[in-house]
Scaffold this active site. Structure first.
Site, PDB file in Angstrom:
ATOM      1  N   ASP A 153       0.863  -1.189   0.000  1.00 41.26           N
ATOM      2  CA  ASP A 153       0.000   0.000   0.000  1.00 41.26           C
ATOM      3  C   ASP A 153       0.898   1.238   0.000  1.00 41.26           C
ATOM      4  OD1 ASP A 153      -2.174   1.900   0.600  1.00 41.26           O
ATOM      5  OD2 ASP A 153      -3.358   0.119   1.058  1.00 41.26           O
ATOM      6  N   HIS A 176       2.073   2.004  -3.236  1.00 42.37           N
ATOM      7  CA  HIS A 176       1.131   2.956  -3.835  1.00 42.37           C
ATOM      8  C   HIS A 176       1.645   4.390  -3.804  1.00 42.37           C
ATOM      9  CE1 HIS A 176      -2.470  -0.016  -3.130  1.00 42.37           C
ATOM     10  NE2 HIS A 176      -1.487  -0.535  -3.826  1.00 42.37           N
TER      11      HIS A 176
END
Ligand SMILES: *[C@@H]1O[C@H](CO)[C@@H](O)[C@H](O)[C@H]1NC(C)=O
Ligand SMILES: *[C@@H]1O[C@H](CO)[C@@H](O)[C@H](O)[C@H]1NC(C)=O
Length: 406
Positions: A230, A253
Site C-alpha cells: 500500500d 502505492h
C-alpha cells in the site's frame, strides 16, 4: 510509615519472583543509568517460547530507573504476543531500545485487542529504537482475512509497530517485515526522527502501508527504503511540519497525503515536504487523496513535492478529491477538504500509463495556489503523456511535460 514500606517491599519482591526477573533495585532505590538485557529478565530468544513477560519486566525495570537507560535485545528471535511499552518513565532522561535481534509476532489474531497494534510504544519521551533488528509481523497468514480493500466496515488487522503520544523519538536502522496491516503508525507524536528504516512486504499484501502518520508534529523520515502493498508513507489527518526525504518507494502505492475527509473529527494537515526520493514501479508517485461527501470542513495547506524521480510509475502526480478505494462511494456532495499552497516541482522520469499528471480538485472547494515547476514525465512506451484537470487552476513554470491541461 515503617509498616507501609515493609508492605511495599513484600509486594516488589513478590513481583520480581513472579516474573522471574533480576532487578538492580538495592535498598529500595532505583539504580541510575544502566542496561536492561531482556535475557536477564527471562527472555529465551529461541523463536518459540513466549518472551512477552520478559520484555515487559525489562521495560518496567528500565522505565522505573533513572538517567540514561538501555534495553538490550541481543541477537536471536523473540516470539511476542501484543505488547505495550508504556511511559511516562519519570526519571529516565533517554531510553534506548537496542534491538539486535528479531521480534516475531504471534499469528493468533484472537490475541490482539480491537484497534490495538502488535508492539506499541506509548507516552514515552526521549526514546530511541535502534540496533539493526527486525519487527517481523508474520502477516502472510492473516492477509487473506483482511476484507478492508472491499468492505468499508471491515475489521482492521493489527498494525505492527505503533508510537502513541511519544515525544522526541528516534527510530534508526530498523527493519519491518510483513506486517499484518500497517507496518508502522505514529499517532499524536511530537518530534520524531526516522532514518535508515527498511520496510518490506509483497506488493500484493493488503493495507500494508509503510509508515502512517496521524496527529503528529515535527516528523522527519529520511534515507529509508519501503517496498510494500500500500502507501509507502501516508500522511493522515492532523499532521504538521513533516519532512520526508531520501525515500526509495516501490513496490507500493507511493507517498500520500490522506486519505482525508472520511471522518467527522479530522484536523487540518499542513506544512509537508516530500523531497529527494525515488519511486520504482509504484501505482502512484505523490498523491493527495480526499473522499467526497466529507462530513467536516478541513484544510490541506502548504505542501511541497520536490526533486522526485519516477521509474515506471502508473500515476506520478495525483490530486484526487473523489477518492474511492471501493467499487462505489457516495459522491453526492463534493469533498469539503480545502487544498491550498500545493507545489509540485522538479519531478521527472517514466510512466506506465498516459495520465502522468492528474489534478482532480473538489467542485465545491477548487484547489488554490496550486503550482507545477519543471515537470518531465514520459511514457515508457510511446513517450506520450497527458495532464487531466478538474476544478484546478494551476500555475506552471519551467519546462512542463506533459503540457498543462487546456
Ligand atoms: C545490574 O547492574 C549491573 C552493574 O551495573 C549490570 O552489569 C547488570 O547488567 C544489571 N542487571 C540488570 C538486570 O539490569
Ligand atoms: C511550509 O512548510 C514548510 C515545511 O514544513 C515550513 O518549513 C514552512 O515554514 C511552511 N510555510 C509556511 C508559510 O507556513
Amino acid at each position: 510509615m515503617k509498616l507501609v514500606l515493609l508492605y511495599l517491599c513484600i509486594i516488589c519482591h513478590g513481583m520480581a519472583t513472579v516474573d522471574g526477573a533480576r532487578t538492580n533495585v538495592s535498598g529500595g532505590k532505583p539504580k541510575s543509568s544502566g542496561t536492561f538485557n531482556v535475557k536477564e529478565y527471562g527472555a529465551r530468544g529461541n523463536g518459540r517460547s513466549d518472551d512477552t513477560k520478559a520484555f515487559l519486566a525489562a521495560w518496567d525495570a528500565a522505565c522505573k530507573s533513572s538517567g540514561q537507560v538501555k534495553i538490550l535485545i541481543p541477537s536471536g528471535t523473540y516470539f511476542l504476543n501484543p505488547i505495550e511499552f508504556n511511559g511516562p518513565c519519570r526519571d529516565v532522561q533517554s531510553l534506548k531500545f537496542e534491538m539486535q535481534g528479531t521480534l516475531r509476532a504471534t499469528t493468533d489474531l484472537r490475541k490482539y485487542g480491537n484497534g490495538k497494534g502488535w508492539v506499541e510504544f506509548r507516552h514515552v519521551d526521549g526514546l530511541t529504537v535502534t540496533g539493526g533488528g527486525t519487527f517481523d509481523g508474520q502477516g502472510a497468514v492473516s492477509w487473506p482475512f483482511n476484507k478492508c480493500p472491499k468492505d468499508k466496515n471491515c475489521k482492521v488487522l493489527p498494525t505492527s509497530v505503533k508510537f502513541v503520544n511519544t515525544k522526541d523519538t528516534v527510530l534508526r536502522g530498523i527493519t519491518s517485515l510483513n506486517s499484518k496491516f500497517f507496518h508502522m503508525a505514529l499517532l499524536g507524536c511530537h518530534n520524531f526522527k526516522g532514518s535508515g528504516i527498511t520496510i518490506s512486504a509483497p506488493g500484493t499484501s493488503p493495507n500494508t502501508d509503510g509508515i502512517h502518520l496521524e496527529g503528529s508534529t515535527g516528523v522527519t523520515i529520511s534515507s529509508s527504503r519501503v517496498a510494500t502493498g500500500d502507501d509507502c508513507i501516508s500522511i493522515g489527518q492532523g499532521n504538521s511540519l513533516v519532512t520526508i526525504s531520501g525515500i526509495t518507494c516501490g513496490p507500493g502505492h507511493g507517498i500520500s497525503v490522506g486519505s482525508l475527509g472520511r471522518y467527522n473529527d479530522e484536523e487540518d494537515v499542513k506544512n509537508v515536504i516530500v523531497k529527494d526520493s525515488t519511486f520504482q514501479g509504484t501505482t502512484n508517485g505523490v498523491r493527495i487523496k480526499t473522499w467526497a461527501n466529507s462530513p467536516a470542513i478541513t484544510k490541506v495547506q502548504n505542501m511541497t513535492f520536490d526533486n522526485l524521480v519516477m521509474k515506471n510509475v502508473d500515476y506520478p502526480i495525483v490530486i484526487d478529491q473523489t477518492y474511492c478505494p471501493f467499487a462505489k462511494c457516495d459522491n453526492s456532495r463534493a469533498s469539503r477538504v480545502k487544498l491550498s499552497d500545493i507545489h509540485f516541482k522538479n519531478i521527472r522520469g517514466t510512466t506506465k500509463r498516459p495520465e502522468a499528471v492528474i489534478l482532480r480538485c473538489s467542485k465545491g472547494t477548487p484547489c488554490q495556489k496550486l503550482s507545477l515547476h519543471n515537470i518531465n514525465l514520459k511514457n515508457i512506451g510511446s513517450g506520450d503523456t497527458l495532464s487531466t484537470c478538474l476544478n484546478a487552476k494551476a500555475e506552471y513554470s519551467g519546462k512542463i511535460f506533459p503540457p498543462p491541461c487546456q
